[in-house]
Design an enzyme around this catalytic site. Structure first.
Site, mmCIF file in Angstrom:
data_model
loop_
_atom_site.group_PDB
_atom_site.id
_atom_site.type_symbol
_atom_site.label_atom_id
_atom_site.label_comp_id
_atom_site.label_asym_id
_atom_site.label_seq_id
_atom_site.Cartn_x
_atom_site.Cartn_y
_atom_site.Cartn_z
ATOM 1 N N ARG A 55 0.838 -1.194 0.000
ATOM 2 C CA ARG A 55 0.000 0.000 0.000
ATOM 3 C C ARG A 55 0.874 1.244 0.000
ATOM 4 O O ARG A 55 1.734 1.412 0.862
ATOM 5 C CB ARG A 55 -0.918 -0.003 1.228
ATOM 6 C CG ARG A 55 -1.857 1.197 1.267
ATOM 7 C CD ARG A 55 -2.968 1.021 2.246
ATOM 8 N NE ARG A 55 -2.487 0.800 3.606
ATOM 9 C CZ ARG A 55 -3.288 0.726 4.658
ATOM 10 N NH1 ARG A 55 -4.592 0.818 4.497
ATOM 11 N NH2 ARG A 55 -2.798 0.534 5.860
ATOM 12 N N THR B 190 -1.068 7.601 -1.039
ATOM 13 C CA THR B 190 -2.350 7.491 -1.746
ATOM 14 C C THR B 190 -3.271 6.442 -1.132
ATOM 15 O O THR B 190 -4.468 6.422 -1.427
ATOM 16 C CB THR B 190 -2.120 7.124 -3.216
ATOM 17 O OG1 THR B 190 -1.574 5.783 -3.285
ATOM 18 C CG2 THR B 190 -1.164 8.094 -3.886
ATOM 19 N N ASP C 251 -0.483 -3.178 12.566
ATOM 20 C CA ASP C 251 -0.030 -3.688 11.274
ATOM 21 C C ASP C 251 0.207 -5.190 11.382
ATOM 22 O O ASP C 251 1.147 -5.632 12.053
ATOM 23 C CB ASP C 251 1.259 -2.975 10.850
ATOM 24 C CG ASP C 251 1.672 -3.328 9.426
ATOM 25 O OD1 ASP C 251 1.942 -4.523 9.164
ATOM 26 O OD2 ASP C 251 1.741 -2.422 8.590
ATOM 27 N N ASP D 186 3.751 -6.491 10.201
ATOM 28 C CA ASP D 186 4.817 -6.177 11.143
ATOM 29 C C ASP D 186 4.739 -7.061 12.377
ATOM 30 O O ASP D 186 5.762 -7.526 12.893
ATOM 31 C CB ASP D 186 4.744 -4.702 11.558
ATOM 32 C CG ASP D 186 5.312 -3.765 10.502
ATOM 33 O OD1 ASP D 186 6.086 -4.238 9.630
ATOM 34 O OD2 ASP D 186 4.988 -2.565 10.536
#
Length: 210
Positions: free
Chosen positions: A105, A109, A201, A204
């Site tokens: 990602r 944006t 996340d 992660d």
């Protein structure tokens, strides 16, 4: 949309999800929980596989029993977080083939960018289950399914652990033929596209790269 989205409220899934969310859960335990939840979810997501009768010999004689009716499966994790779910689903269906789609990602944006994909050569004869722990904006899921559809599989399902309402809306609008399986639908996305309350996340936390 109600007929397309399945939220799995099984007590074992919900219990493990609570521990998965905790910020103090370390990478090793987090990986184990993701795998265990994926196994339990796969059990539910494959409930509609068709069966056919077969005759076998038991130690006591002949028996007419049931086997899965020739339906071939493929799992396609979205890299990298989706890799955390692969071992869990293969525990149930070790003969399934595994493809990979690499998307990241763009943090400015929030749009997905493809960098890799490789699918089984016979994917047109398989039902595909796409794996990604989080369905946030829905961009990666929509793009991954776009890629897979170019190879014309028999059917596609999407399996995640936590979904945001925004991601569900985007995915079901873009691909109304794809069933979505999740363990929880959370409140919303924050301003940088993370699920709230979510779990942070997932990639992660799975790979210890916090």
């Amino acid at each position: 949309m109600e007929n397309q989205v399945f939220v799995m409220d099984h007590p074992l899934i919900q219990h493990k999800l609570t521990h998965l969310r905790k910020k103090e859960t370390g990478a090793k335990e987090f990986r184990e929980l993701v795998s265990e939840i994926a196994t339990l979810m796969c059990y539910e997501a494959t409930r509609d596989l068709p069966l056919e009768e077969t005759e076998i010999e038991t130690p006591m004689g002949k028996a007419v029993t049931k086997v899965i009716a020739g339906r071939k499966l493929a799992f396609v994790p979205i890299l990298r977080a989706g890799l955390g779910m692969v071992e869990g689903v293969l525990t149930l269906i070790p003969a399934a083939k595994v493809g990979h789609i690499g998307l990241y990602r763009d943090h400015q944006t929030l749009q997905p960018v493809e960098y890799y994909h490789k699918l089984p050569q016979d994917i047109e004869s398989r039902e595909v289950i796409v794996l990604d722990p989080m369905l946030a904006t829905g961009g990666s899921a929509v793009d991954a399914i776009d890629i897979i559809k170019r190879s014309h599989p028999k059917a596609i399902k999407f399996m995640c652990i936590i979904a945001a309402p925004e991601g569900i809306a985007a995915l079901t609008k873009a691909h109304p033929d794809v069933q979505v399986y999740c363990a929880a639908v959370d409140e919303r996305l924050n301003e940088i596209g993370y699920i709230v309350p979510g779990l942070g996340d997932a990639g992660d936390r799975i790979f210890g790269t916090l």
